[in-house]
Structures are given as C-alpha cells and as structure tokens.
Write an enzyme that holds these catalytic residues in place. Structure first.
Site, PDB file in Angstrom:
ATOM      1  N   ASP A   1       0.793  -1.244   0.000  1.00  0.00           N
ATOM      2  CA  ASP A   1       0.000   0.000   0.000  1.00  0.00           C
ATOM      3  C   ASP A   1       0.820   1.286   0.000  1.00  0.00           C
ATOM      4  OD1 ASP A   1      -1.899  -1.959   0.290  1.00  0.00           O
ATOM      5  OD2 ASP A   1      -2.857  -1.115   2.054  1.00  0.00           O
TER       6      ASP A   1
ATOM      7  N   ASP B   1      -4.637  -0.727  -1.567  1.00  0.00           N
ATOM      8  CA  ASP B   1      -5.968  -0.563  -1.016  1.00  0.00           C
ATOM      9  C   ASP B   1      -6.782   0.000  -2.183  1.00  0.00           C
ATOM     10  OD1 ASP B   1      -7.426  -0.880   1.356  1.00  0.00           O
ATOM     11  OD2 ASP B   1      -7.180   1.220   1.950  1.00  0.00           O
TER      12      ASP B   1
ATOM     13  N   HIS C   1     -10.474   0.866  -2.919  1.00  0.00           N
ATOM     14  CA  HIS C   1     -11.876   0.976  -2.497  1.00  0.00           C
ATOM     15  C   HIS C   1     -12.768   1.565  -3.584  1.00  0.00           C
ATOM     16  CE1 HIS C   1     -10.625  -0.015   1.494  1.00  0.00           C
ATOM     17  NE2 HIS C   1     -10.045   1.137   1.762  1.00  0.00           N
TER      18      HIS C   1
ATOM     19  N   HIS D   1     -17.171   3.433   0.172  1.00  0.00           N
ATOM     20  CA  HIS D   1     -16.800   2.174   0.831  1.00  0.00           C
ATOM     21  C   HIS D   1     -17.215   2.205   2.304  1.00  0.00           C
ATOM     22  CE1 HIS D   1     -13.823  -0.741   2.597  1.00  0.00           C
ATOM     23  NE2 HIS D   1     -14.335  -1.446   1.614  1.00  0.00           N
TER      24      HIS D   1
ATOM     25  N   HIS E   1     -10.441   7.316   1.103  1.00  0.00           N
ATOM     26  CA  HIS E   1      -9.036   7.139   0.703  1.00  0.00           C
ATOM     27  C   HIS E   1      -8.944   6.006  -0.312  1.00  0.00           C
ATOM     28  CE1 HIS E   1      -9.670   4.153   3.857  1.00  0.00           C
ATOM     29  NE2 HIS E   1      -8.731   3.446   3.266  1.00  0.00           N
TER      30      HIS E   1
ATOM     31  N   LYS F   1      -6.950  -4.906  -3.021  1.00  0.00           N
ATOM     32  CA  LYS F   1      -7.734  -5.450  -1.903  1.00  0.00           C
ATOM     33  C   LYS F   1      -8.801  -4.469  -1.447  1.00  0.00           C
ATOM     34  CE  LYS F   1      -4.453  -3.787   1.532  1.00  0.00           C
ATOM     35  NZ  LYS F   1      -5.215  -2.754   2.222  1.00  0.00           N
TER      36      LYS F   1
ATOM     37  N   CYS G   1      -2.598  -2.953   7.548  1.00  0.00           N
ATOM     38  CA  CYS G   1      -2.359  -3.943   6.490  1.00  0.00           C
ATOM     39  C   CYS G   1      -1.158  -4.835   6.773  1.00  0.00           C
ATOM     40  CB  CYS G   1      -2.216  -3.273   5.130  1.00  0.00           C
ATOM     41  SG  CYS G   1      -2.327  -4.475   3.800  1.00  0.00           S
TER      42      CYS G   1
HETATM   43  C1  VGL Z   1      -5.169   0.593   5.628  1.00  0.00           C
HETATM   44  C2  VGL Z   1      -6.178   2.209   6.887  1.00  0.00           C
HETATM   45  C3  VGL Z   1      -7.274   2.188   6.056  1.00  0.00           C
HETATM   46  C4  VGL Z   1      -4.003  -0.278   5.350  1.00  0.00           C
HETATM   47  C5  VGL Z   1      -6.242   0.565   4.788  1.00  0.00           C
HETATM   48  O1  VGL Z   1      -3.991  -0.911   4.263  1.00  0.00           O
HETATM   49  O2  VGL Z   1      -3.091  -0.374   6.188  1.00  0.00           O
HETATM   50  N1  VGL Z   1      -5.134   1.407   6.673  1.00  0.00           N
HETATM   51  N2  VGL Z   1      -7.285   1.377   5.011  1.00  0.00           N
HETATM   52 ZN    ZN Z   2      -8.628   1.434   3.327  1.00  0.00          ZN
END
Ligand code: VGL
Ligand code: ZN
Length: 200
Positions: A21, A63, A65, A69, A82, A107, A146
């Site tokens: 990410d 990430d 979305h 989401h 985000h 993901k 993550c």
């Molecule tokens: C994540 C916050 C929100 C991550 C994803 O992938 O670590 N953190 N969405």
């Molecule tokens: Zn996220």
C-alpha cells in the site's frame, strides 16, 4: 546441495518482497497521510533493487476501495475517503520504483466489506503458492493495519515472515499502535529485519 534453512536471512529461491500500500493517500498530502510515511519509499526502493538483482519476485498491494466504501466515515467507518479506485490517491507513489514484473494485488474493493489483510478475497495465497513462495519479506503501509493483518494471515497460512522494520510506518490512531503491532508480529513468529542485514 543442502536444503536452505528457512530461518536463514540470506535470500533464497521462494522468497518474495511484498510492498504494501505505498499509495498517495497514505503519503504526505494524501487523505489518510501516515506520519513520516514517505520515508519508506527510498528504503523500499533499496529492497526492490536487492530482490530484482537476485531475480526474486516483487508483489505490490494496493488498497482499492470503491466510492462510498463501508470503511469511510460517511458510512460510519473509521476513515476519511481514501484509495478510491482510479483516483490519484489510489496510485502508487511515483517515487516507488516497482519493476515491470511486479504482481499487483488489489484489496478491499467490495463496497460492504473492509479487508486489512492482503490475503482476504484477493487470491494472493494461490498466486504465491503457484510461484513457489515460502517466505514473505513485508514492508510498506501501514504497520498497524495492512502489514499486521497480512502478517497474521501469512503466518497462519504457513509462510515464514520477515518484517522490514526500516520500511514500515504506522497510522497510530492510538499512540503506540505501531509498536504494539510489531510486538504482536514478533510474538506470532515473524522476524524483524533491516535492509543492511540482507544486502551483504
Ligand atoms: C489501511 C487504513 C485504512 C491499510 C487501509 O492498508 O493499512 N489502513 N485502510
Ligand atoms: Zn482502506
């Protein structure tokens, strides 16, 4: 030739670099910017050089979305919007030097489910098994979401996990979340390393 020791830090066939990410929204100026998140980029570039020089695979997760989401505040989730599919915020940092051969894993792209683990609903386990991967070297963002959840699943699935301690940063919603995540990953059996240890 002797079977390589799974705990030997020396890189071997079956190792993968998992870049997690490294997307604009998690970097300075992004909608969910992680403190000092940009510092992981040059360090990950160094790991990328090390892995590609040895012809070892690189996987990169994002990430990914849809709009609205369920993890977004507008729907009662914890986060500002985000990493929305197709936006600048969802793109990998332009400073990250992913090789053309990098396998991209998207993901959390289902509207009503969040997924912090890169294994969840992505088919990554199957892709890694097909590629003969046994050990995962994980870095990127974020330590307490993550990276933590992916590491948990990887260990459960039987991979050896090396956490790249110099190439991760935490959201730290609660101060100390990143430190606690590192402690938990170590307790579960992951080993924390830095680039100097494998570059030799
Ligand atoms: C994540 C916050 C929100 C991550 C994803 O992938 O670590 N953190 N969405
Ligand atoms: Zn996220």
């Amino acid at each position: 030739m002797a079977t390589p020791n799974q705990d030997d830090i020396k890189l071997q066939l079956g190792d993968v670099l998992l870049v997690t990410d490294v997307q604009n929204d998690f970097l300075p100026g992004g909608s969910l910017a992680v403190a000092r998140g940009g510092e992981v980029v040059p360090v990950l570039n160094r790991y990328i050089d090390i892995f590609t020089a040895r012809k070892l695979p690189v996987f990169a997760t994002r990430d990914w979305h849809p709009a609205h989401h369920c993890s977004f505040r507008e729907r009662g989730g914890p986060w500002p919007p985000h990493c929305m599919q197709g936006t600048h915020g969802a793109e990998f940092s332009s400073a990250l030097r992913l090789p053309p051969s990098a396998v991209v894993i998207s993901k959390a792209s289902t509207p009503d489910e969040d997924a912090y683990s890169s294994f969840l609903g992505t088919g990554m386990d199957g892709q890694m098994r097909a590629a003969g991967i046994r050990r995962i070297f994980i870095g990127g963002l974020t330590t307490d979401y993550c990276v933590l959840n992916t590491t948990r699943d990887a260990l459960r699935l039987g991979y050896r996990v090396f956490v790249l301690a110099d190439a991760i940063r935490a959201v730290d919603v609660q101060p100390g979340d990143g430190r606690r995540a590192l402690e938990e990953m170590a307790r579960l059996g992951a080993r924390c390393i830095t680039a100097g240890e494998i570059a030799a």
